[in-house]
Design a protein around this motif. Structure first.
Motif, PDB file in Angstrom:
ATOM      1  N   ARG A 189      -1.589   5.233   5.339  1.00 35.09           N
ATOM      2  CA  ARG A 189      -1.981   4.319   6.410  1.00 35.09           C
ATOM      3  C   ARG A 189      -3.481   4.515   6.731  1.00 35.09           C
ATOM      4  NH1 ARG A 189      -1.895   4.778  12.511  1.00 35.09           N
ATOM      5  NH2 ARG A 189      -3.433   3.168  12.934  1.00 35.09           N
ATOM      6  N   ILE A 210      -0.742   4.690  -1.085  1.00 33.45           N
ATOM      7  CA  ILE A 210      -1.973   4.710  -0.283  1.00 33.45           C
ATOM      8  C   ILE A 210      -1.589   4.935   1.181  1.00 33.45           C
ATOM      9  CG2 ILE A 210      -4.028   3.415   0.417  1.00 33.45           C
ATOM     10  CD1 ILE A 210      -3.625   1.718  -2.171  1.00 33.45           C
ATOM     11  N   LYS A 250       0.839  -1.214   0.000  1.00 32.49           N
ATOM     12  CA  LYS A 250       0.000   0.000   0.000  1.00 32.49           C
ATOM     13  C   LYS A 250       0.867   1.255   0.000  1.00 32.49           C
ATOM     14  CE  LYS A 250      -3.803   0.151   2.637  1.00 32.49           C
ATOM     15  NZ  LYS A 250      -4.671  -0.102   3.836  1.00 32.49           N
ATOM     16  N   ARG A 252      -6.033   4.067   4.832  1.00 29.69           N
ATOM     17  CA  ARG A 252      -6.925   4.251   3.696  1.00 29.69           C
ATOM     18  C   ARG A 252      -7.143   2.910   3.002  1.00 29.69           C
ATOM     19  NH1 ARG A 252      -7.718   9.556   2.332  1.00 29.69           N
ATOM     20  NH2 ARG A 252      -9.417   8.689   1.085  1.00 29.69           N
ATOM     21  N   ALA A 253      -8.248   2.811   2.263  1.00 23.76           N
ATOM     22  CA  ALA A 253      -8.653   1.510   1.735  1.00 23.76           C
ATOM     23  C   ALA A 253      -7.842   1.046   0.526  1.00 23.76           C
ATOM     24  CB  ALA A 253     -10.129   1.560   1.351  1.00 23.76           C
ATOM     25  N   ASP A 306      -6.665  -5.270   1.543  1.00 21.65           N
ATOM     26  CA  ASP A 306      -6.976  -5.083   2.962  1.00 21.65           C
ATOM     27  C   ASP A 306      -7.672  -6.305   3.559  1.00 21.65           C
ATOM     28  OD1 ASP A 306      -5.939  -2.571   3.388  1.00 21.65           O
ATOM     29  OD2 ASP A 306      -7.809  -1.525   2.916  1.00 21.65           O
ATOM     30  N   ARG A 356     -12.409   4.196  10.888  1.00 23.79           N
ATOM     31  CA  ARG A 356     -13.063   4.108   9.581  1.00 23.79           C
ATOM     32  C   ARG A 356     -13.861   2.814   9.498  1.00 23.79           C
ATOM     33  NH1 ARG A 356     -10.006   7.891   6.255  1.00 23.79           N
ATOM     34  NH2 ARG A 356      -8.154   8.450   7.434  1.00 23.79           N
TER      35      ARG A 356
END
Ligand code: CTP
Ligand code: MG
Length: 167
Positions: free
Chosen positions: A104, A102, A97, A106-107, A112, A165
């Motif tokens: 830390r 991307i 990622k 975040r999708a 994931d 999240r």
């Protein structure tokens, strides 16, 4: 129940979320080091506290299942591979990622949810070979159930205030 087989990997993946919240002060595995691309090597989401809690809780779950459902695992090496592979797969996912830019937390869809599972089964394959009963259709079944469970449990963790999240 096929899913029981990968349950130690699930626990190894879920424990860090709770442990990092309980412990509070955590230490990033990458020691905040920056990779050659200028981004963090792993990021603040992969900590020693998470790593150790994942391995310990995953192994504990594996030993309980091994005791309750004896022919499930072929030995301690298989349980170790399932658990350590899950943790390494999760860390490898964070590495990828960061390389893709991307941040830390975040999708990264699929990575994931399935990175830890891929790492887990890959290390089992290397260490003792995949179980004979685990054919391609069961692998697909495990992947789909894991995807759904991951989304479901993460949403639950979000509503419980364990995660910031929902994904
Ligand atoms: N966690 C941890 N140590 C690990 C793995 C997870 O402390 N080795 C904790 C972190 O608090 C992390 C949370 O569990 O935020 C959720 O894990 P995950 O979703 O894998 O991490 P993200 O925060 O999404 O970070 P990344 O983008 O690097 O995956
Ligand atoms: Mg995440």
């Amino acid at each position: 129940m096929t899913i029981i087989y990968v349950f130690p990997a699930y626990v190894a993946n879920a424990a860090p979320v709770v442990a990092s919240r309980l412990i509070g002060r955590t230490h990033p595995i990458d020691r905040r080091s920056i990779f050659i691309d200028g981004r963090r090597l792993l990021g603040d989401g992969k900590t020693y506290e998470g790593l150790f809690s994942g391995v310990i809780c995953g192994l504990f779950m594996g030993f309980i299942l091994n005791f309750l459902l004896p022919p499930l695992f072929r030995g301690i090496i298989e349980i170790l591979a399932l658990v350590i592979g899950a943790v390494l797969g999760d860390i490898g996912g964070a590495f990828l990622k960061r390389r893709m830019g991307i941040p830390r937390g975040r999708a990264a869809p699929l990575l994931d949810q399935l990175g830890f599972l891929a790492g887990s089964l890959m290390l089992v394959a290397i260490a003792v070979g995949l179980p004979a009963w685990l054919d391609a259709s069961l692998l697909l079944y495990i992947a789909v159930i894991t995807l759904l469970l991951h989304v479901g449990t993460n949403a639950a963790a979000y509503f419980l205030g364990l995660k910031d999240r929902w994904y």
